[in-house]
Motif scaffolding. Structure first.
Motif, PDB file in Angstrom:
ATOM      1  N   ASP A 226      -1.533   2.096   3.650  1.00  0.00           N
ATOM      2  CA  ASP A 226      -0.327   2.397   2.880  1.00  0.00           C
ATOM      3  C   ASP A 226      -0.492   3.597   1.950  1.00  0.00           C
TER       4      ASP A 226
ATOM      5  N   ASP B 120      -0.068   7.342   1.044  1.00  0.00           N
ATOM      6  CA  ASP B 120       0.763   8.438   1.534  1.00  0.00           C
ATOM      7  C   ASP B 120      -0.041   9.730   1.584  1.00  0.00           C
ATOM      8  N   ASP B 121       0.602  10.797   2.073  1.00  0.00           N
ATOM      9  CA  ASP B 121      -0.096  12.071   2.258  1.00  0.00           C
ATOM     10  C   ASP B 121      -0.582  12.666   0.947  1.00  0.00           C
ATOM     11  N   SER B 122       0.232  12.569  -0.089  1.00  0.00           N
ATOM     12  CA  SER B 122      -0.189  13.129  -1.383  1.00  0.00           C
ATOM     13  C   SER B 122      -1.382  12.365  -1.943  1.00  0.00           C
TER      14      SER B 122
END
Length: 524
Positions: free
Chosen positions: A186, A188-190
């Motif tokens: 879970d 995210d990319d950041s």
């Protein structure tokens, strides 16, 4: 008849006493209450050098040092009062001017009516005893000092281990924590980018800690090697400034440089000189609060180059200033200290500067009044030439193109095999791997690689054995690159003598790995 017998007994007793006095190993001297010598036995002659004929009739100060005459006045005063002086330790002087340690017992001498008419002195030469006592005291003092040094060394070792443990575990904790977080589906990319940057930042910190410890060991054992060449010191400062600038910007610390007059070249090792400047700059940024400033100035003074790194930071307290370059010495060693680190940066600065024939000193007006570090280095003589400066070996690694290049990677570390394979394939290379030297033999024979990358320390057969096989099996000379975590000077010498074309130290940046292989193939 009885009177005559008593008289004979008295004469016998006197003769016996005289014989005892003459044969005694102790000094036995008699004197009047005015201090005039009335008797002097052979032991007194043996110790003091004066014969009885020379001493009798002279004042007792004949054998007393001038500065101790007051002692004799006190002794005679006590004798007049009927007192006895027991085992009084003092110093006497001989005929040839030597001083002798003696223990003296002085007793009153009375006449037939009981009136005190003089003093009898028995003295013993205790010079040998004093010498033994002093020797024993010196031995005890040395033992005490050695024990204190051992205790201090033990404390330093414990403090060092605690500090090293803390400084190693801190980045390891971040690396482990972020790596585990990246396993989470879970993220995210950041968040993943933040994790990658944190891991790279902490791995770099770990690498610097290990390199500092290794560098200090090399310097202490005299195994530090300098690749000396003409160096433009302004480029060294610029490179160090660019390396430090991100940390300064993140903290809001301004960086400035000033060059006074024309600066000639110096002779030195560019990488080590950049290490000196980098350490001083990082130290200044570290101890300068947000909104502060760090300035570097460069000037020529006679035949020396002088660089100053000044900051508006926390300063150095007077009691720490003489020890600022000592290894593992920090202003705050408590668990509540605000700044981390092993306390090796400034030690390495001093050692590296001195290896270049220079000096470094620290100045500070005190706490919260900033600090200035001054480095002086000898300028290059005209005879040494001011030729252009070659590459220092520290140029930024760039993504290299290895299209059509066949690479065999050999290492018993599966994770390094995966990492190297991914890096090389992204650069366009064809890669095949083996987890042992034995497993690499068939690849070398059948596939005929353009370059072989091998670990040195492997079970059963190591990288040195693999190198020999590659040289025998392949008719064309294929470059062989060693990758090792053992970066001691002895091992590097062994690698060079064995015939490896290049040696890379772990941990290695994947981009630098591909760039190094590209440069090697270009030269080949």
């Amino acid at each position: 008849m009885d009177e005559q017998a008593e008289r004979l007994d008295g004469l016998y007793l006197q003769a016996r006493l005289a014989a005892i006095v003459d044969s005694s190993d102790d000094i036995i001297v008699s004197k009047t209450l005015d201090g005039v010598i009335t008797s002097w036995n052979p032991s007194a002659t043996r110790v003091f050098g004066w014969t009885a004929a020379e001493a009798v009739g002279r004042h007792i100060t004949l054998i007393i040092p001038r500065e101790r005459w007051a002692e004799e006045d006190d002794v005679l005063a006590r004798i007049r009062r009927g007192e006895r002086v027991d085992h009084f330790e003092t110093v006497r002087v001989t005929k040839d001017g030597r001083f002798v340690d003696v223990s003296i017992t002085v007793s009153p001498v009375r006449d037939a009516s009981g009136r005190i008419v003089g003093a009898s002195k028995i003295a013993r030469d205790i010079s040998e005893r004093r010498r033994l006592e002093e020797a024993r005291a010196a031995v005890l003092a040395r033992e005490r000092e050695a024990r204190q040094q051992a205790e201090a060394l033990s404390r330093t070792k414990d403090e060092l281990l605690a500090t090293v443990s803390h400084e190693l575990r801190t980045p390891l904790n971040s690396i482990f924590g972020w790596a585990r977080m990246m396993q989470s589906s879970d993220m995210d990319d950041s968040g993943r980018l933040r994790a990658i940057n944190a891991i790279i930042r902490n791995v770099s910190a770990l690498g610097r800690l290990v390199e500092d410890l290794l560098d200090l060991s090399r310097v202490v054992t005299g195994r530090m090697r300098l690749d000396v060449r003409p160096v433009d010191f302004t480029t060294v400062i610029e490179a160090a400034m660019e390396t430090v600038r991100p940390a300064a910007n993140a903290k809001g610390v301004a960086l400035g440089t000033t060059t006074h007059g024309s600066i000639r070249m110096i002779r030195g090792a560019p990488d080590r000189l950049q290490q000196v400047v980098w350490n001083l700059l990082m130290n200044a940024v570290k101890f300068t609060p947000r909104g502060g400033r760090v300035d570097v100035s460069l000037r020529r003074t006679n035949s020396m180059l002088e660089m100053q790194v000044s900051d508006t930071g926390e300063g150095i307290v007077p009691e720490l200033l003489p020890h600022i370059f000592d290894a593992f010495r920090q202003g705050d060693g408590s668990s509540t200290r605000r700044h981390g680190g092993l306390g090796l940066g400034l030690t390495l600065v001093r050692q590296l500067v001195e290896l270049h024939g220079g000096q470094v000193r620290a100045e500070s007006q005190g706490k919260n009044r900033g600090a200035t570090f001054t480095v002086t280095l000898p300028l290059a003589s005209a005879a040494s030439g001011d030729g252009s400066l070659g590459s220092s070996g520290d140029e930024p690694a760039q993504r290299s193109r290895l299209h059509g290049v066949n690479v065999v990677v050999v290492d018993d570390d599966v994770e390094f095999l995966e990492l190297a394979t991914m890096a090389l394939r992204r650069a366009g290379a064809e890669v095949r791997t083996a987890s042992s030297a034995y497993g690499a033999y068939d690849l070398v024979r059948s596939w005929k690689p353009d370059v072989v990358l091998t670990d040195l320390a492997m079970p059963i057969e190591d990288g040195f054995m693999l190198l020999g096989t590659v040289r025998k099996v392949l008719s064309d000379r294929v470059p062989v690159v060693a990758v090792t975590a053992n970066v001691t000077p002895e091992n590097q010498t062994r690698v060079g003598e064995a015939g490896f074309d290049l040696c890379l130290a772990k941990p290695i940046d994947p981009l630098e790995l591909t760039a190094a292989i590209a440069r090697l193939l270009q030269r080949a």
